[in-house]
Design a protein around this motif. Sequence first.
Motif, short mmCIF file in Angstrom:
data_model
loop_
_atom_site.label_atom_id
_atom_site.label_comp_id
_atom_site.label_asym_id
_atom_site.label_seq_id
_atom_site.Cartn_x
_atom_site.Cartn_y
_atom_site.Cartn_z
N LEU A 49 0.82 -1.21 0.00
CA LEU A 49 0.00 0.00 0.00
C LEU A 49 0.86 1.26 0.00
CD1 LEU A 49 -2.79 -0.89 2.58
CD2 LEU A 49 -3.15 -0.27 0.21
N GLU A 51 2.43 2.32 2.45
CA GLU A 51 2.36 2.98 3.76
C GLU A 51 3.74 2.95 4.39
OE1 GLU A 51 -1.15 2.85 6.57
OE2 GLU A 51 -1.39 0.95 5.51
N PRO A 75 -1.12 8.85 -4.27
CA PRO A 75 -2.59 8.76 -4.38
C PRO A 75 -3.05 8.08 -5.66
CG PRO A 75 -1.95 10.94 -3.61
CD PRO A 75 -0.68 10.23 -3.99
N LYS A 76 -2.42 8.44 -6.78
CA LYS A 76 -2.81 7.87 -8.08
C LYS A 76 -2.57 6.35 -8.07
CE LYS A 76 -2.50 8.94 -12.95
NZ LYS A 76 -1.64 9.44 -14.02
N ARG A 78 -2.56 4.36 -5.41
CA ARG A 78 -3.50 3.67 -4.51
C ARG A 78 -4.89 3.54 -5.10
NH1 ARG A 78 -1.62 6.57 1.11
NH2 ARG A 78 0.17 5.24 1.51
N ARG A 79 -5.23 4.39 -6.07
CA ARG A 79 -6.55 4.30 -6.69
C ARG A 79 -6.73 3.00 -7.48
NH1 ARG A 79 -7.47 10.63 -8.45
NH2 ARG A 79 -7.03 11.42 -6.36
N VAL A 83 -8.74 -2.01 -0.74
CA VAL A 83 -8.23 -2.61 0.48
C VAL A 83 -9.35 -2.77 1.51
CG1 VAL A 83 -7.41 -0.34 1.32
CG2 VAL A 83 -6.41 -2.43 2.26
N PHE A 85 -10.05 -4.34 5.68
CA PHE A 85 -9.37 -4.70 6.92
C PHE A 85 -10.26 -5.54 7.82
CE2 PHE A 85 -7.65 -0.70 5.38
CZ PHE A 85 -6.30 -0.94 5.41
N ARG A 89 -13.23 -0.62 9.23
CA ARG A 89 -12.87 0.81 9.08
C ARG A 89 -13.93 1.59 8.29
NH1 ARG A 89 -6.28 0.93 8.58
NH2 ARG A 89 -5.95 -0.74 10.06
N ALA A 103 -15.63 6.84 -1.17
CA ALA A 103 -14.46 6.41 -1.95
C ALA A 103 -14.46 7.04 -3.33
CB ALA A 103 -14.45 4.89 -2.07
N ILE A 107 -11.85 10.45 -5.08
CA ILE A 107 -11.14 10.53 -6.38
C ILE A 107 -11.88 11.45 -7.36
CG2 ILE A 107 -10.06 8.26 -6.07
CD1 ILE A 107 -12.04 7.22 -8.22
N ARG A 150 -16.88 -0.59 -0.79
CA ARG A 150 -16.08 0.64 -0.83
C ARG A 150 -14.75 0.39 -1.56
NH1 ARG A 150 -14.40 2.89 4.80
NH2 ARG A 150 -12.91 1.19 4.58
N GLU B 183 -9.28 8.69 11.72
CA GLU B 183 -9.65 7.47 11.01
C GLU B 183 -10.12 7.77 9.59
OE1 GLU B 183 -12.69 5.23 12.95
OE2 GLU B 183 -12.02 3.36 12.04
N ILE B 187 -8.46 6.57 6.06
CA ILE B 187 -9.20 5.88 5.00
C ILE B 187 -9.06 6.66 3.68
CG2 ILE B 187 -11.50 5.16 4.22
CD1 ILE B 187 -12.18 4.80 7.27
N LYS B 189 -6.69 8.54 2.73
CA LYS B 189 -5.35 8.38 2.16
C LYS B 189 -5.18 7.01 1.51
CE LYS B 189 -1.90 10.06 4.68
NZ LYS B 189 -1.17 10.30 5.94
N LEU B 190 -5.77 5.98 2.14
CA LEU B 190 -5.65 4.63 1.58
C LEU B 190 -6.43 4.49 0.28
CD1 LEU B 190 -5.82 2.31 4.69
CD2 LEU B 190 -3.89 2.68 3.17
N ILE B 191 -7.52 5.22 0.17
CA ILE B 191 -8.33 5.13 -1.04
C ILE B 191 -7.66 5.87 -2.20
CG2 ILE B 191 -10.54 5.87 -2.05
CD1 ILE B 191 -11.80 5.29 0.72
N GLY B 192 -6.78 6.82 -1.86
CA GLY B 192 -6.06 7.53 -2.92
C GLY B 192 -6.42 9.00 -3.02
N ALA B 193 -6.82 9.58 -1.88
CA ALA B 193 -7.11 11.02 -1.88
C ALA B 193 -5.80 11.79 -2.05
CB ALA B 193 -7.76 11.42 -0.56
N THR B 194 -5.86 12.86 -2.84
CA THR B 194 -4.66 13.68 -3.01
C THR B 194 -4.45 14.53 -1.75
OG1 THR B 194 -5.98 15.41 -3.99
CG2 THR B 194 -4.95 13.87 -5.51
N PHE B 197 -6.98 17.26 -1.42
CA PHE B 197 -8.32 16.81 -1.03
C PHE B 197 -8.41 16.62 0.48
CE2 PHE B 197 -11.80 13.82 -0.45
CZ PHE B 197 -12.74 14.27 -1.36
#
Lengths: 229, 281
Positions: A49, A51, A75-76, A78-79, A83, A85, A89, A103, A107, A150, B183, B187, B189-194, B197
């Motif tokens: 990821l 991270e 970011p691009k 990860r799109r 993921v 968990f 979450r 979600a 984007i 999501r 939290e 989330i 950031k994991l989804i891909g927010a710039t 954003f």
Amino acid sequence: MIDLENVKKSYATGVQALNGITLHIDKGEFVFIVGDSGSGKSTLIKLLLKELDPTSGTIKVNGMNLNKMKPRAIPKYRRKLGVVFQDFRLLKDRNVYENVAFAQRVIITPTKQIRKNVPRTLSLVGLAEKYKAFPKELSGGEQQRVALARALVNQPNILLADEPTGNLDPKNSKEIMRLLETINERGTTVVVVTHNQEIVDAMKKRVIAMHKGVIISDERKAGYIQHAD
Amino acid sequence: MFSLASIATMAACIFLFGIFFCVVENFQHMVREMEKSVAVTVFFNEDLSQEQIDDIGEQIRSRAEVSDVVFVSAEEAWDEYKEIYFEEAPHLAEGFEDDNPLANEAHYEIYLKNVESQDDLVTWLQSVEGIRRINESAQVADVLTNFNLLVGYISIAVILLLLCVSVFLISNTVTIGIAVRREEIAIMKLIGATNGFVKAPFVVEGVIIGIIGASIPLALLYFLYTRLVNFMGDKFNILTGLLQFLPVNEMFRILLPVGLALGVGIGFFGSFFTIRKHLRV
């Protein structure tokens, strides 16, 4: 699709989480990563990821070298990954629809498109009827299905699931696995990190077993592999 | 809840800033008015012809710090003197009719643009040929200059202090906001927010806090200032010659944009740098 070459990761505390992992996962594969606590499974997911960064070795995903990736490009990247968990979450103050739409908003998807994509994805996970419900009104299995929706709504080509059945009973666990299989059949590469021996045995997929930061076995259509201490 | 506390404190800070600004602006306005009446007077050597006096006048007028030069002839000086001192008994002055006691008192009254430049001008005047005597109100000039400086320094100190307090408060609000939404941010950031954003809602919140936090005290100050000027005009009109308040519109022509810019600026930069520090996204 996913390539790891002699990847090592040690934390500032001195813990050596990964100790030379070499791994290749093809497009469209369904892979289980199994192992005890501390085997390095979660570190592997975090590296994928982006991270975390590896201490040494190279990681390539979707043709991109993560070692050379600039923060602005993350970011691009990860799109293209979905993921889920163990603890779902979800955003507790938003209903099912909003959690999935979130979600898409992240984007910057046009609202018109969101209105089409969210119900379609909720139908896929079997929650179309409950789009107005809040997370606390749903069972664990349902919450995980919202999390799956999501993860899928942005149409990723890789889905990473970190202990997706960890908080679920056997019946719900099987349902989630069936869903993951459906998603895989539609072309998405699925990587599932799990402890659940029963599920791994039943699915007959590729199983990568880890122990103390190294891969101890990598077999196709295998059952759960117990490590020998 | 935290936003409300921030708005309230920001409002208090900008209100204090506004009060201070009004005081400083009015004081400087009064000083400027007083400066207009502070003059340097120069008297000439007795043998000087009118051409030479005119020439000196031209030289003085050409100086950058001089705003106005008025020539007062010996006759005008005597007329003025009579008007002031013999107003009650004009017959007493008649004895001097053909013998002006102020025959050698023709002079220039020099008005300065800025009282601080008086010393420079006097030094220069001392080097000019034909000038016999220079009268200057050195004490008034010194007091005004020093007081002006003092007020300037105090205002800078107070404004800086208030700015620091406001930035700290905004920063605190954003820090709490980040903690509450940690939290959600993870989330995103994991989804891909710039980065933009993730940051945008916090920065927008900061700017809104700034706008509301500035608008409330500015409206209150407008109301109070109008009341104060009217009140002082009505009740203390004896002092109006001395206390010349800036009209409310003139005051708010500066205070309104400055106050709003301050609120928006603090809100924007306070939140922008805090989120950058905490999120490292």
